[in-house]
Design a protein around this motif. Structure first.
Motif, short mmCIF file in Angstrom:
data_model
loop_
_atom_site.label_atom_id
_atom_site.label_comp_id
_atom_site.label_asym_id
_atom_site.label_seq_id
_atom_site.Cartn_x
_atom_site.Cartn_y
_atom_site.Cartn_z
N LYS A 466 6.16 -1.85 -14.06
CA LYS A 466 7.43 -1.48 -13.44
C LYS A 466 7.20 -0.48 -12.31
N HIS A 468 4.42 -0.04 -10.46
CA HIS A 468 3.80 -0.69 -9.30
C HIS A 468 4.77 -1.66 -8.62
N SER A 469 5.62 -2.31 -9.39
CA SER A 469 6.60 -3.22 -8.79
C SER A 469 7.54 -2.47 -7.87
N ASN A 470 7.99 -1.29 -8.33
CA ASN A 470 8.89 -0.49 -7.49
C ASN A 470 8.19 -0.05 -6.20
N ILE A 471 6.93 0.38 -6.33
CA ILE A 471 6.19 0.83 -5.15
C ILE A 471 6.02 -0.32 -4.15
N ALA A 473 7.79 -3.12 -3.99
CA ALA A 473 9.07 -3.63 -3.50
C ALA A 473 9.63 -2.75 -2.39
N GLU A 474 9.36 -1.44 -2.46
CA GLU A 474 9.85 -0.54 -1.42
C GLU A 474 9.28 -0.89 -0.05
N ALA A 475 8.08 -1.44 -0.05
CA ALA A 475 7.44 -1.78 1.22
C ALA A 475 7.84 -3.16 1.73
N THR A 477 10.42 -5.51 3.21
CA THR A 477 11.69 -5.64 3.94
C THR A 477 11.58 -6.80 4.91
N ASP A 480 10.29 -6.53 8.45
CA ASP A 480 8.85 -6.51 8.71
C ASP A 480 8.40 -7.92 9.08
#
Length: 567
Positions: A466, A468-471, A473-475, A477, A480
Motif C-alpha cells: 500500500k 509503495h502503491s501510494n508513492i 501513484a503520486e507520480a 499523472t 506527463d
C-alpha cells in the motif's frame, strides 16, 4: 544466539530420547542397593538400521505432505470446492487447530500405554482419515476431514523422530540422529510443492488425495514390519492433566486459526478474530493458573520462563521468522509475478537438494561445543541468501533465485539440529520430567512460530505494498507525456474491439494501474527480503559478541586460577 554450552561435553548425551529420556525411572526402596546399569544395547545391523531410517523418512514425508497439501495448492483447491482464497485457507486452519497442541498430550499417552499400541493406533486412524478424503465433494466436508487429519497426523511427527533415533547408538542420537530427523521434516515442504503439479496434471485434486493415501498405507506397513524398542510403561497421566490440556488445546487451536486466517480477513476488520484472541488468552491463562498450583505440573512454567529457556525460545522463534523468507515470502513473490506451481518445480527441487545437503553436513560435523560455529555459518547463509533476493525485479525468474534459495535452505538445515540438541541437553540436566516442558517450547516455536512468521511477513508485505502503491501513484499523472504514452500503448491492444475513445483510455489507465500494483508488490517483497537479511545479520552479530564474551571470561578464569589457588 548460542542455545547451549560452547565448551565441554553434554550431560546425558547417550540418553535415547525415545526410551529413557521421556519416562522418569522408578525410585528404589530405602536401603536397597542400586542395581548395576544395564549394558548398552548392541549396535543395529546396517541393513536393519537403513530400514528404520527409510521408515523415518517415509513417516516424515507422510506427515509433511498432509500438512503442506493445502498450503501448496490453494488455487488448485478453489475450483473443485467452489471456494474463494479465504474459504480455501480455512482448510489449513482446520488442520492446524488440533495439530498445534496434540503432540503434548501424545507424549504422556505414549509413556503410559506403550509405544507400539500408540504407533499402531495412530497410523490406523491416519489411514482411515486418508481413505475418507477420497469421498469428499464439498468444502464443509473437507473442513471436517482436515480437522481430523490434523489430529491423526500428530503421532506421525513423533514416530518419524523415534524411527530415525532408533537406528543409531545412544552416543549418536543427539548428533547424527537428530540432524537426519529434522532434515526429513525440512524436506517435506519443498517436496510437496515439487510433486504436486505433476500429480494434479495426472488426476487433479483427486490425485493428491490418492498420493496421500498411498503414503499412509506404506507407513502403515512400515510400522507393523519395524517395531520400535518398547520403553517401560509408567503411569504418568493424572485427571487434572486432562483438564489442563483441554485449556491448552483450546488456546493453541484458537491461536493457530487466528494466525492462519488473520491476514486473509485482516486483523482489525473481522470481529471473530478479536473474539478468538480473547478465547486464546483466557484459555492459556486458566491453564497457567492450574499448572502453577500443581505439585507435578504437566508443564513446568517456572522453568520455561527461566533465563536460559527464554533465550532458547527466542532463538527458535527468530529462526522460524527468518525461514519465513522461503516458506512464505519467496513463494508469494512468484505468485504475484504470475508464475504457477508447475513453473516453480525446478526451484523447489533445488531447495530440497540444498536442504538434504545441509542436513547431511550437519550430521557429519555436529559435536558438543560446535553449536556456535554451526549457527554462525547458518545465519550467514540465510542473511546472504535473503540479501540476494532483495534485489529482485518483475523480470526475476526462479532460475535466478536458485543460489539464494539453496543458501537459505542449507542454512535452515544447519541451524535447527544444534539448537534442539542443546535444548534437549538443558532438559536432561534438570531431569527426565522436564522433557515434556522442553517439547512444549519446541512445539510452540515451530508450529505456531511458523504460522506467526508467515502471518507477520504477509501482513508486512500488504502494508508495504500500500505504501509503495501510494508513492508510485503520486507520480502518475496523464499530464506527463511518458504516462500518457504508456496508457496509449497499453490501450492500443484493444483498439480493434473498443471504439469509444473514453472507454479505450479508461482501459489503458486500468492496465497501467495493474502494472503499478505489481511493481509495488515487488518492492514490498524486496523490503521483506531485506528485513530478513538484517535479522540474520543482527543475530550473527549478537552471536559473535556472545562468543567473544565467553572467550574473554574463560581467559580471565584461567589467568586468575593460579593466583586463587596460591591465596
Amino acid at each position: 544466539m548460542s542455545t547451549g554450552p560452547a565448551q565441554g561435553g553434554r550431560e546425558g548425551e547417550g540418553e535415547p530420547p525415545q526410551s529413557g529420556a521421556e519416562e522418569p525411572a522408578g525410585e528404589k526402596p530405602a536401603g536397597e542397593t542400586p542395581a548395576a546399569a544395564p549394558p548398552p544395547p548392541p549396535p543395529m545391523a546396517p541393513p536393519r538400521a537403513a530400514a528404520y531410517m527409510a521408515a523415518s523418512t517415509l513417516l516424515a514425508m507422510t506427515q509433511g505432505f498432509g500438512m503442506n497439501l493445502v498450503a501448496a495448492n490453494i488455487p488448485q483447491l478453489q475450483g473443485p470446492f467452489g471456494a474463494t482464497t479465504a474459504e480455501a485457507t480455512w482448510l489449513m486452519a482446520a488442520y492446524m487447530a488440533p495439530n498445534a497442541s496434540l503432540s503434548l498430550a501424545l507424549i504422556k499417552i505414549r509413556n503410559q500405554y506403550g509405544l507400539r499400541p500408540f504407533a499402531e493406533l495412530g497410523i490406523a486412524v491416519f489411514l482411515l482419515v486418508s481413505v475418507a478424503h477420497i469421498f469428499i465433494t464439498d468444502l464443509h466436508s473437507a473442513l471436517v476431514l482436515r480437522f481430523f487429519a490434523g489430529i491423526a497426523a500428530a503421532p506421525l511427527s513423533s514416530l518419524g523422530f523415534l524411527y530415525m533415533l532408533e537406528a543409531f547408538s545412544p552416543a549418536r542420537k543427539l548428533t547424527i540422529g537428530i540432524s537426519l530427523a529434522l532434515t526429513n521434516i525440512g524436506l517435506a515442504a519443498p517436496l510437496t510443492r515439487f510433486v504436486s503439479p505433476a500429480l494434479i496434471d495426472l488426476g487433479g485434486v483427486r490425485a493428491l488425495l490418492h498420493f496421500e493415501l498411498a503414503l499412509a498405507m506404506l507407513s502403515f506397513a512400515a510400522i507393523y514390519l519395524l517395531p520400535l524398542t518398547p520403553p517401560p510403561r509408567v503411569k504418568v497421566i493424572e485427571k487434572i492433566d486432562i483438564v489442563s490440556y483441554l485449556f491448552i488445546a483450546v488456546g493453541f487451536g484458537a491461536g493457530a486459526v487466528v494466525l492462519v486466517l488473520g491476514r486473509q480477513y485482516w486483523w482489525l476488520e473481522a470481529r471473530w478474530i478479536g473474539e478468538l484472541l480473547v478465547v486464546m488468552i483466557g484459555a492459556l491463562t486458566i491453564a497457567a493458573v492450574i499448572e502453577l498450583n500443581r505439585e507435578r505440573p504437566l508443564i513446568d512454567l517456572r522453568w520455561l520462563f527461566s533465563r536460559e529457556m527464554l533465550h532458547f525460545a527466542a532463538v527458535l522463534v527468530l529462526f522460524r521468522l527468518m525461514l519465513a523468507e522461503q516458506t512464505a515470502v519467496a513463494g508469494n513473490f512468484f505468485q504475484i509475478t504470475g508464475l504457477q506451481n508447475d513453473q516453480l518445480t525446478g526451484l523447489y527441487g533445488m531447495v530440497a537438494l540444498a536442504t538434504a545437503a545441509g542436513g547431511l553436513l550437519c550430521a557429519a560435523i555436529l559435536k558438543p561445543g560446535r553449536e556456535p560455529g554451526i549457527h554462525m555459518a547458518a545465519l550467514l547463509l540465510i542473511g546472504v541468501g535473503a540479501f540476494l533476493d532483495s534485489r529482485a525485479t518483475n523480470l526475476t525468474r526462479p532460475e535466478q533465485m536458485y543460489l539464494s534459495q539453496a543458501m537459505i535452505a542449507a542454512g535452515g538445515s544447519l541451524f535447527l539440529p544444534p539448537a534442539i540438541a542443546s535444548g534437549f541437553t538443558l532438559a536432561l540436566r534438570k531431569g527426565p520430567q522436564y522433557i515434556l516442558s522442553f517439547i512444549v517450547v519446541f512445539l510452540v516455536t515451530q508450529s505456531l512460530g511458523g504460522l506467526a512468521g508467515s502471518a507477520l511477513f504477509g501482513s508486512f508485505i500488504t502494508l508495504r505494498e500500500k505504501f509503495h502503491s501510494n508513492i508510485l501513484a503520486e507520480a502518475m499523472t496523464l499530464a506527463d507525456p511518458l504516462v500518457s504514452g504508456r496508457v496509449a500503448q497499453l490501450s492500443a491492444a484493444y483498439g480493434h474491439t473498443i471504439t469509444d475513445p473514453a472507454v479505450l483510455k479508461a482501459e489503458g489507465v486500468a492496465l497501467l494501474g495493474q502494472q503499478v500494483t505489481r511493481e509495488a508488490n515487488v518492492l514490498a517483497h524486496n523490503d521483506a527480503f531485506l528485513v530478513i537479511a538484517l535479522l540474520a545479520v543482527g543475530a550473527a552479530t549478537a552471536l559473535a559478541i556472545h562468543m567473544l564474551y565467553i572467550r574473554i571470561r574463560e581467559a580471565g578464569a584461567r589467568s586468575g586460577g593460579p593466583a586463587a589457588v596460591e591465596g
